[in-house]
Design a protein around this motif. Structure first.
Motif, short mmCIF file in Angstrom:
data_model
loop_
_atom_site.label_atom_id
_atom_site.label_comp_id
_atom_site.label_asym_id
_atom_site.label_seq_id
_atom_site.Cartn_x
_atom_site.Cartn_y
_atom_site.Cartn_z
N PRO A 16 -12.70 59.58 28.07
CA PRO A 16 -12.66 58.54 29.18
C PRO A 16 -11.65 58.83 30.19
N SER A 17 -10.70 59.76 30.22
CA SER A 17 -9.78 60.23 31.18
C SER A 17 -9.29 61.50 31.01
N ILE A 18 -8.68 62.20 31.99
CA ILE A 18 -8.04 63.52 31.83
C ILE A 18 -6.89 63.61 30.94
N SER A 19 -6.35 62.33 30.85
CA SER A 19 -5.16 61.99 29.97
C SER A 19 -5.60 62.28 28.10
N ALA A 20 -6.69 61.71 28.26
CA ALA A 20 -7.31 61.77 26.75
C ALA A 20 -7.87 63.10 26.52
N VAL A 21 -8.26 63.99 27.34
CA VAL A 21 -8.75 65.29 26.93
C VAL A 21 -7.15 66.15 26.78
N VAL B 246 5.21 63.32 30.51
CA VAL B 246 5.66 63.31 29.21
C VAL B 246 4.63 64.04 28.15
N VAL B 247 3.45 63.99 28.59
CA VAL B 247 2.38 64.96 27.79
C VAL B 247 2.40 66.47 28.17
N GLU B 248 3.13 66.63 29.46
CA GLU B 248 3.38 68.20 29.76
C GLU B 248 4.69 68.51 28.78
N ALA B 249 5.43 67.81 28.72
CA ALA B 249 6.92 68.14 27.73
C ALA B 249 6.23 68.26 26.41
N ALA B 250 5.39 67.71 25.98
CA ALA B 250 4.85 67.56 24.51
C ALA B 250 4.35 69.10 24.52
N PHE B 251 3.45 69.48 25.38
CA PHE B 251 2.81 70.69 25.58
C PHE B 251 3.90 71.89 25.38
N LYS B 252 4.73 71.89 26.22
CA LYS B 252 5.84 72.71 26.18
C LYS B 252 6.50 72.91 25.06
N THR B 253 7.03 71.91 24.23
CA THR B 253 7.55 71.87 23.04
C THR B 253 6.65 72.58 21.97
N LYS C 280 1.87 61.32 16.57
CA LYS C 280 1.67 61.91 17.95
C LYS C 280 0.70 61.33 18.98
N THR C 281 -0.43 61.08 18.29
CA THR C 281 -1.55 60.21 19.30
C THR C 281 -1.04 58.93 19.60
N VAL C 282 -0.28 58.12 18.93
CA VAL C 282 0.24 57.03 19.44
C VAL C 282 1.34 57.30 20.32
N GLU C 283 2.17 58.14 20.01
CA GLU C 283 3.27 58.33 20.96
C GLU C 283 2.61 58.97 22.37
N LEU C 284 1.51 59.54 22.28
CA LEU C 284 1.21 60.48 23.68
C LEU C 284 0.16 59.51 24.55
N ASN C 285 -0.70 58.74 23.83
CA ASN C 285 -1.61 58.02 24.36
C ASN C 285 -1.21 57.16 25.65
N GLY C 286 -1.71 57.09 26.73
CA GLY C 286 -1.34 56.38 27.98
C GLY C 286 -0.14 56.76 28.65
N GLN C 287 0.69 57.82 28.10
CA GLN C 287 1.80 58.47 28.79
C GLN C 287 1.61 59.10 30.28
N MET D 190 -6.58 68.13 23.17
CA MET D 190 -6.08 69.51 23.16
C MET D 190 -4.66 69.61 22.31
N TYR D 191 -3.96 68.67 22.76
CA TYR D 191 -2.78 69.00 21.77
C TYR D 191 -2.95 68.64 20.56
N MET D 192 -3.75 67.64 20.13
CA MET D 192 -3.63 67.38 18.55
C MET D 192 -4.31 68.60 17.86
N VAL D 193 -5.47 69.01 18.56
CA VAL D 193 -6.06 70.25 17.95
C VAL D 193 -5.10 71.56 17.91
N GLU D 194 -4.43 71.74 18.88
CA GLU D 194 -3.32 72.76 18.52
C GLU D 194 -2.43 72.71 17.83
#
Length: 167
Positions: free
Chosen positions: A41-46, A87-94, A76-83, A50-54
């Motif tokens: 539904p959105s780029i954010s959702a993609v 915020v999503v980039e920082a999660a990927f970096k960590t 983590k899904t609850v934490e990242l959805n709609g952010q 990706m984050y969850m799978v990794e």
């Protein structure tokens, strides 16, 4: 000592994700969470997917069980959805830092682990194959992000492997 090809593939995956984030920062902010018709539904959702799978595969390689991983994914899904993007980039970096720490501590990336999943049963995978899977999975979904950007009148980021090698 040469770098293991699996580590190089993971480095490519991180590089390509970083290029996507850098590119998205140059686009109108609305396209990140804008709801569109497509596989996601959105780029954010993609990106959250990706984050969850990794994260799930990293936890699996660390030897954690499905139930614990599943709980972590829900949290983590609850934490990242709609952010916002940052915020999503920082999660990927960590996550990439955690992944690199894991890889640095692994002596044998050809080591085979056994994975138990309640729906798919028991499987065996070499760590290097899991890392290759993550790079392929990321490439597939970065393609979705590019298509979704085009659908919203913007361009996608160039993340071809050969550009990583050239750089």
């Amino acid at each position: 000592m040469s770098i293991h090809r699996a580590v190089k593939m993971y480095d490519y995956h991180v590089w390509a994700n970083r290029r996507v984030f850098d590119h998205l920062k140059q686009q109108p902010e609305k396209i990140f969470n804008n709801q569109i018709q497509g596989v996601f539904p959105s780029i954010s959702a993609v990106l959250v997917h990706m984050y969850m799978v990794e994260m799930a595969w990293l936890e699996t390689m660390k030897g954690n069980l499905y139930e614990a991983i599943s709980q972590k994914i829900k949290q983590k899904t609850v934490e990242l959805n709609g952010q916002p993007l940052e915020v999503v980039e920082a999660a990927f970096k960590t996550l990439a830092e955690d992944f690199h720490r894991f890889l640095a501590g692994e002596e044998d990336l050809e080591r085979v682990i056994e994975v138990e999943h309640p729906h798919y049963g028991r499987s065996k995978f070499a760590l290097a194959d899991i890392i290759q899977h993550l790079a392929n999975h990321g490439t597939y979904h970065r393609g979705h992000i590019s298509a979704m950007s085009h659908q919203q009148g913007e361009k996608g980021a160039s993340t071809d492997y050969i550009f990583f090698v050239e750089e």
